[in-house]
Design an enzyme around this catalytic site. Structure first.
Site, PDB file in Angstrom:
ATOM      1  N   GLU A 150      12.792  50.797  40.533  1.00 20.72           N
ATOM      2  CA  GLU A 150      13.588  50.679  39.295  1.00 20.72           C
ATOM      3  C   GLU A 150      15.091  50.716  39.624  1.00 20.72           C
ATOM      4  OE1 GLU A 150      12.351  53.504  36.171  1.00 20.72           O
ATOM      5  OE2 GLU A 150      14.463  54.001  35.929  1.00 20.72           O
ATOM      6  N   ARG A 181       9.291  76.264  23.782  1.00 25.25           N
ATOM      7  CA  ARG A 181      10.030  77.510  24.047  1.00 25.25           C
ATOM      8  C   ARG A 181      10.864  77.916  22.833  1.00 25.25           C
ATOM      9  NH1 ARG A 181      14.457  77.196  28.733  1.00 25.25           N
ATOM     10  NH2 ARG A 181      15.220  75.642  27.242  1.00 25.25           N
ATOM     11  N   SER A 239       5.747  56.923  32.919  1.00 28.34           N
ATOM     12  CA  SER A 239       6.945  56.074  32.845  1.00 28.34           C
ATOM     13  C   SER A 239       6.980  55.296  31.540  1.00 28.34           C
ATOM     14  CB  SER A 239       6.965  55.084  34.004  1.00 28.34           C
ATOM     15  OG  SER A 239       8.094  54.233  33.868  1.00 28.34           O
ATOM     16  N   LEU A 285       8.405  70.221  23.590  1.00 25.34           N
ATOM     17  CA  LEU A 285       8.601  69.162  22.579  1.00 25.34           C
ATOM     18  C   LEU A 285      10.004  68.569  22.652  1.00 25.34           C
ATOM     19  CD1 LEU A 285       6.702  70.922  19.665  1.00 25.34           C
ATOM     20  CD2 LEU A 285       5.965  68.877  20.910  1.00 25.34           C
ATOM     21  N   ARG A 306      20.075  53.195  75.265  1.00 21.47           N
ATOM     22  CA  ARG A 306      19.438  54.524  75.281  1.00 21.47           C
ATOM     23  C   ARG A 306      19.007  54.899  76.695  1.00 21.47           C
ATOM     24  NH1 ARG A 306      14.682  54.939  72.818  1.00 21.47           N
ATOM     25  NH2 ARG A 306      14.902  57.149  72.352  1.00 21.47           N
ATOM     26  N   LYS A 357       4.918  57.529  41.234  1.00 18.85           N
ATOM     27  CA  LYS A 357       5.974  57.482  40.202  1.00 18.85           C
ATOM     28  C   LYS A 357       7.362  57.488  40.864  1.00 18.85           C
ATOM     29  CE  LYS A 357       8.295  57.632  36.446  1.00 18.85           C
ATOM     30  NZ  LYS A 357       8.875  58.713  35.704  1.00 18.85           N
ATOM     31  N   LYS A 381      18.826  61.286  38.038  1.00 17.74           N
ATOM     32  CA  LYS A 381      18.163  62.591  38.014  1.00 17.74           C
ATOM     33  C   LYS A 381      17.533  62.921  39.364  1.00 17.74           C
ATOM     34  CE  LYS A 381      17.289  63.197  33.119  1.00 17.74           C
ATOM     35  NZ  LYS A 381      16.277  63.062  32.059  1.00 17.74           N
ATOM     36  N   HIS A 402       8.008  54.087  42.117  1.00 19.09           N
ATOM     37  CA  HIS A 402       8.310  53.281  40.921  1.00 19.09           C
ATOM     38  C   HIS A 402       9.797  53.431  40.572  1.00 19.09           C
ATOM     39  CE1 HIS A 402       9.207  53.276  36.611  1.00 19.09           C
ATOM     40  NE2 HIS A 402       8.309  52.312  36.480  1.00 19.09           N
ATOM     41  N   ASN A 403      10.277  54.667  40.562  1.00 21.13           N
ATOM     42  CA  ASN A 403      11.673  54.898  40.193  1.00 21.13           C
ATOM     43  C   ASN A 403      12.631  54.326  41.235  1.00 21.13           C
ATOM     44  OD1 ASN A 403      10.440  56.276  38.119  1.00 21.13           O
ATOM     45  ND2 ASN A 403      11.889  57.952  38.138  1.00 21.13           N
ATOM     46  N   ALA A 419      11.372  69.106  35.470  1.00 20.85           N
ATOM     47  CA  ALA A 419      10.762  69.330  36.783  1.00 20.85           C
ATOM     48  C   ALA A 419      11.437  70.521  37.461  1.00 20.85           C
ATOM     49  CB  ALA A 419      10.935  68.082  37.631  1.00 20.85           C
ATOM     50  N   HIS A 469      15.951  57.173  78.654  1.00 21.72           N
ATOM     51  CA  HIS A 469      14.820  57.274  77.727  1.00 21.72           C
ATOM     52  C   HIS A 469      13.684  56.319  78.076  1.00 21.72           C
ATOM     53  CE1 HIS A 469      16.809  60.088  75.120  1.00 21.72           C
ATOM     54  NE2 HIS A 469      17.880  59.305  75.023  1.00 21.72           N
ATOM     55  N   MET A 487      10.399  63.506  25.616  1.00 21.21           N
ATOM     56  CA  MET A 487       9.134  62.918  26.068  1.00 21.21           C
ATOM     57  C   MET A 487       7.929  63.636  25.458  1.00 21.21           C
ATOM     58  SD  MET A 487       9.674  60.363  28.079  1.00 21.21           S
ATOM     59  CE  MET A 487       8.278  60.104  29.173  1.00 21.21           C
ATOM     60  N   GLY A 488       7.973  64.970  25.430  1.00 18.74           N
ATOM     61  CA  GLY A 488       6.830  65.734  24.943  1.00 18.74           C
ATOM     62  C   GLY A 488       6.540  65.447  23.482  1.00 18.74           C
TER      63      GLY A 488
END
Ligand code: NDP
Length: 466
Positions: free
Chosen positions: A189, A34, A128, A11, A443, A182, A260, A185-186, A78, A449, A14-15
């Site tokens: 962002e 917890r 998100s 909680l 190269r 996600k 993060k 997405h970040n 996470a 190569h 976000m929770g």
């Protein structure tokens, strides 16, 4: 007892918001945290929604409060906390009970956890929209077995943001597919935020605009094609005053950006996939660089600042707006192209149009442009977005402004890492014959190569030794 349709662990910011959202949508929910005092205060503050929420003090009571087969959302940090919670929960659960990790997990961890779960139901969902989104409608990107998603999709659809009535909650594919989407997405962002901050820098240092004038400009742009959550909040940030000093908020915030790690994960993964996302990479680098404050100050002492002030006639606000449009299209084109690469590499059939649709509301990168992106991807999901007619037209109209802004900024010593790498991407992507022939020659010279000849012959070597 055993009445709740779903349970939620964690909680925190976000929770707590998500639990209230679930209760608000008419679902009975059991919660456990917890730290028990948090559970108690959360329940006490839940107002009218308290009668839909069962607060519990032990994991055993928590599990007993949920109807079987159970669905349990984890909203904890996470990493290890997720593994610890899964380990603590599994012995208390039945074989049909579903664990849903709704935090920002690295998708490789979600792949591993899904495999470890075997036949035990497990989903990893990317959420998100920050606290406000979690409370009133986030964008949700789901991963795991489709049958497990279908078990809870009615709840996830109900709590998600809606675009013209359509829920912004979609199943993306197996295992870590939701957390992968996600992460990208970040990444987008990061690039979108960086480009906005670069344009802010030009207004502040190049054009010498005041914070209220900058706020007004962003507000005006939010009425046009750049309309988006990030432009909207940038206007609000620029307009705000520091209650401590009375100075503009932007002038008292230290110029070192936090992170993060989700943007970094996107960049690392892009390297593994050989997916070119230079604007996103530049944005992550810019955040890293921003935190080197002492080194930047030493550099300024040594080299002095460039004459950053630009003559007014050199750049108009309309050109800045156009440049940002071009940069934004190019950064999304890179993000979607990376998703397409990953879809092939990981054997996921990632639904590109639906991804654009799920981002239209609820999430941080929501913007007016995503509607047209969804249409373009529905038309042809394989094609790079910059080649879709709608975006080709936009880029033809705006890339000149992007070039002008990047050139003027370079002349006046203003760093534009994301916008300039967006421009380099654009120019590289419209150059049929680039310069890698020189690299292949080098190269082959030092490493034998080999190279492909323009006549189609492969494994060719040059005449270097003769
Ligand atoms: P918070 O720090 O606000 O809350 C963390 C919650 O997890 C608390 O309830 C905490 O309990 C609990 N927790 C922490 N460590 C453990 C552990 N080892 N075992 C069990 N419970 C633990 O985090 P957020 O709500 O911001 O983030 C939760 C997840 O959502 C993260 O993965 C985050 O990346 C992701 N996320 C966050 C967004 C945001 O805008 N904040 C947006 C999208 C995703 P306790 O009260 O006991 O400390």
């Amino acid at each position: 007892m055993s009445n709740a349709e779903i349970g939620l662990i964690g909680l925190g910011t976000m929770g707590a918001a998500m639990a209230l959202n679930i209760a608000d949508n008419g679902f009975d929910i059991a919660v456990w945290n917890r730290t028990t005092s948090t559970t108690q205060s959360f329940h006490k503050d839940a107002g009218d929604l308290a009668n839909r929420i069962s607060p519990t003090e032990t994991l055993k009571d928590f599990v007993a409060a949920i109807k079987a087969p159970r669905a349990i959302i984890l909203m904890v940090p996470a990493g290890e906390a997720v593994d610890e919670q899964i380990a603590a929960l599994r012995p208390l659960l039945g074989a049909d009970d579903l664990i849903i990790d709704a935090g920002n997990a690295n998708f490789h961890d979600t792949n591993r956890r899904a495999r470890d779960a075997g036949d035990l139901p497990y989903l990893g969902i990317g959420v998100s929209g920050g606290e406000e989104g979690a409370r009133f409608g986030p964008s949700i990107m789901g991963g795991g077995k489709r049958a497990h998603w279908d078990r809870v999709s009615h709840i996830l659809h109900a709590i998600s943001a809606k675009h013209k009535g359509q829920p912004c909650a979609t199943w993306m594919g197996e295992e870590g597919a939701g957390h992968f989407v996600k992460a990208v997405h970040n990444g987008i962002e990061y690039a979108d935020m960086q480009m906005i901050s670069e344009v802010y820098g030009i207004m502040r240092d190049g054009l010498g605009m005041t914070n209220p004038a900058i706020a007004e400009t962003f507000t005006a742009w939010d009425q046009g094609p750049l309309k988006s959550y990030l432009i909207e909040i940038s206007a609000k940030v620029a307009a705000a005053t520091d209650p401590k000093t009375g100075a503009p908020m932007l002038d008292v915030i230290v110029d070192a950006a936090g992170q993060k790690g989700t943007g970094r994960w996107t960049v690392i993964e892009a390297q593994h996939l050989a997916a070119p996302i230079p604007a996103i990479e530049a944005a992550v680098v810019a955040r890293n660089l921003s935190s080197q404050r002492a080194a930047r100050a030493a550099g300024e002492d040594l080299f002095g600042t460039a004459p950053r002030h630009m003559p007014h006639e050199s750049l108009t606000l309309a050109a800045l707006e156009s440049a940002l449009m071009a940069g934004k299209v190019l950064c999304y084109a890179q993000g979607f192209s990376m998703i397409s690469n990953a879809s092939d590499d990981f054997g996921w059939a990632l639904p590109l149009p639906e991804i654009a649709e799920v981002w239209r509301e609820g999430c941080i990168i929501r913007s007016a442009m995503l509607d047209d992106m969804a249409t373009a991807l529905r038309d042809d999901a394989e094609r790079n977005l910059m080649m879709a007619p709608k975006f080709t037209t936009i880029l033809k109209e705006t890339h000149g402004s992007l070039r002008q802004v990047v050139a003027q900024a370079a002349l006046h010593g203003l760093a534009l890492p994301a916008l300039s790498s967006g421009l380099a991407y654009f120019d590289a992507m419209r150059t049929a014959r680039g310069t890698a022939n020189m690299i292949q020659g080098q190269r082959d010279f030092f490493g034998a190569h080999g190279f492909e000849h323009i006549d189609g012959a492969t494994d060719q070597n040059g005449p270097w030794g003769s």
